[in-house]
Write an enzyme that holds these catalytic residues in place. Structure first.
Site, short mmCIF file in Angstrom:
data_model
loop_
_atom_site.label_atom_id
_atom_site.label_comp_id
_atom_site.label_asym_id
_atom_site.label_seq_id
_atom_site.Cartn_x
_atom_site.Cartn_y
_atom_site.Cartn_z
N CYS A 3 -46.42 19.90 -20.81
CA CYS A 3 -46.18 21.05 -21.69
C CYS A 3 -46.40 20.68 -23.15
O CYS A 3 -46.78 21.53 -23.96
CB CYS A 3 -44.78 21.60 -21.48
SG CYS A 3 -43.47 20.38 -21.68
N HIS A 42 -38.58 20.94 -22.88
CA HIS A 42 -39.80 21.69 -22.59
C HIS A 42 -40.39 22.21 -23.90
O HIS A 42 -39.66 22.58 -24.82
CB HIS A 42 -39.47 22.86 -21.65
CG HIS A 42 -40.66 23.65 -21.22
ND1 HIS A 42 -41.72 23.10 -20.53
CD2 HIS A 42 -40.98 24.97 -21.40
CE1 HIS A 42 -42.62 24.04 -20.28
NE2 HIS A 42 -42.19 25.18 -20.81
#
Length: 522
Positions: free
Chosen positions: A169, A472
């Site tokens: 990510c 994330h």
């Protein structure tokens, strides 16, 4: 790395009867039945989940290293230990050795690894037609969800997501942000394609080994292909596997599937793009093409390590570092090129996590910029070597921006090392969507036109979670007047109110191109 355990560990011969049914990327773990991150053992062809799911592939290796007590012969035990140490990712077809604890680039003398890889690819392709048909049905049924009403008309949401290849990510957020900086993105999309392969390998993915040499890969070329695949509207998500393999090859720090720092990745990416663009890549000169409005010259103060490129022409600025000796008053000035500015969040704001908290004012981007450029006295560990006093003395330091870049990249330093771990500063920092005025931070503001100091926000990278090694990354970016939220393969429309509430980690501001008569304030 080149693994010495392949000959003893790769024992299976490609045979469809030894593998489960269906496409390899959707195979289920034989223990927990999870179909996320399947890996196949190259000794016994059993399928288990990766270490970031339930770790049964690693446990399969560990169990093989502790054979039952009824194995009496030591040589048989040693032979068993040499097996079950190499496995292959059923989605990306990369090979990993648990004993070496690294990814493998070589093959056996019989080429068994490549044969297994090609067999898995054939199994995947055989299921492609059915999956493609189902996907088309799903996309056509969800087309209404992608239609937007704009000024009474209808347009299609053409944004494309990036598939997560395993904690990638950090890479996806940076790629989506850079793809929405039009001047930078257009330059790469207009580059001519470079044919890296010919003959029997043409059109086939190549798994590189050391023997093939570095001229078999091009970061610029794979970066160009990735940017071209975004915003076409032909698919909902694109898998940047080829780019990721090149990154593994030339940036060893980012090998594997651990979570990485998005800012560190961005700097490595821009630096390597800059270096490759400076020279001839695979016989094709990349330095002859310049972006519109960006002059690439060897005499530019912004160039880093030699000739200027599109990287330094767009992201490159210049700082003046001014140091004054507090004993004799001697002043020292030095000019430093930069591609981004790393800003501390002032300590008085570091306990304020949300905008709505009542304890004092909200931290703003101007506060961070002011903290970066304000005069500060260097502490005892940073004594300045005064050439007049001929010894280290107490001194003050101040930064001025001597030249602003076309794209101003601001990195908020949210991660700090303590004695034992790296903590995150989760303070909310208020930032403007438009009219960021940088004039008061310039060395010679009187020589700059007012419109040249105004910047509008193009993209924001956000880190969700508590630590740099976890959490994330997502990104917000503006495209043709609309804001999008990029969360790996998922892309959704959003609004300005949502964007300004984000706890920004990296901000990309683009220089205002048109004159504005309004008073611009941060």
């Amino acid at each position: 790395m080149e693994c010495p355990h392949l000959s003893a560990s790769v024992c299976i011969v490609p045979d469809s009867t030894r593998f489960p049914n269906g496409s390899p990327s959707s195979w289920c773990c034989s223990v927990c039945r999870s179909n996320k991150s399947p890996w196949v053992c190259l000794t016994c062809s059993s399928v288990h989940c990766g270490r970031y799911v339930n770790g049964h592939a690693k446990k399969h290796f560990e169990d093989s290293q502790n054979p039952p007590n009824n194995l009496k012969k030591l040589e048989k035990q040693e032979k068993e230990k040499q097996q079950h140490v190499v496995c292959m990712d059923c989605s990306s077809y990369s090979t990993y050795c648990y004993r070496c604890d690294d990814f493998v680039v070589n093959d056996t003398k019989m080429g068994l690894v490549q044969k297994v890889r090609e067999h898995l690819q054939n199994l995947e392709n055989s299921a492609f037609s059915e999956r493609h048909r189902k996907r088309k049905l799903l996309e056509s049924s969800s087309l209404n969800n992608k239609l937007l009403k704009i000024n009474g008309g209808t347009s299609v949401l053409c944004a494309t997501g990036l598939r997560n290849l395993g904690n990638t990510c950090f890479m996806n957020a940076i790629l989506q942000s850079l793809s929405n900086i039009q001047q930078f993105c257009c330059y790469f999309k207009e580059l001519p394609a470079v044919e890296l392969r010919s003959g029997k390998t043409a059109g086939r993915r190549m798994y590189h080994t050391r023997s093939q040499g570095d001229n078999s890969v091009s970061l610029v070329e794979e970066f160009r292909k990735t940017l071209c695949s975004l915003w076409q509207g032909s698919q909902t998500a694109f898998s940047p596997e080829s780019l990721f393999y090149v990154i593994w090859k030339i940036m060893p720090n980012f090998r594997g599937y651990q979570q990485q720092d998005a800012h560190e990745f961005m700097r490595y990416l821009l630096d390597h793009l800059h270096l490759e663009l400076q020279g001839d890549c695979n016989g094709v000169s990349r330095t002859t093409i310049s972006p519109q409005g960006a002059v690439l010259s060897t005499g530019s103060k912004c160039c880093i390590n030699g000739t200027s490129t599109v990287v330094t022409a767009i992201f490159g600025g210049v700082l003046q570092n001014e140091v004054n000796c507090l004993i004799c008053g001697t002043e020292s000035r030095k000019f430093d090129p930069f591609l981004d500015l790393s800003l501390d969040i002032p300590s008085q704001f570091q306990n304020k996590r949300t905008k709505s908290q009542e304890n004092g004012p909200v931290c703003t981007l101007r506060d961070c910029l002011r903290s970066f450029t304000d005069l500060e006295e260097l502490d005892e560990t940073e004594l300045y070597m005064c050439h007049k006093c001929k010894k280290r003395q107490k001194s003050t330091k101040k930064f001025w921006i001597q030249k602003l870049p076309k794209v101003l990249c601001l990195h908020l330093k949210r991660f700090h090392w303590t004695a034992y771990l790296r903590n995150k500063v989760d303070t909310y920092v208020e930032f403007p969507l438009r009219d960021l005025d940088m004039k008061c931070f310039l060395l010679e503001p009187e020589n700059i036109g007012p419109e040249s100091c105004l910047y509008d926000l193009a993209a924001v990278v956000v880190h969700h979670g508590s630590g740099v090694g976890s959490g994330h990354y997502t990104a917000y970016a503006a495209h043709e007047g609309r804001w999008f939220h990029f969360n790996d393969s998922t892309v959704t429309l959003t609004d300005e109110d949502t964007v300004v509430k984000a706890k920004a980690y990296i901000l990309f501001y683009v220089e205002r191109q048109t004159k504005s008569g309004s008073d611009a304030k941060l």
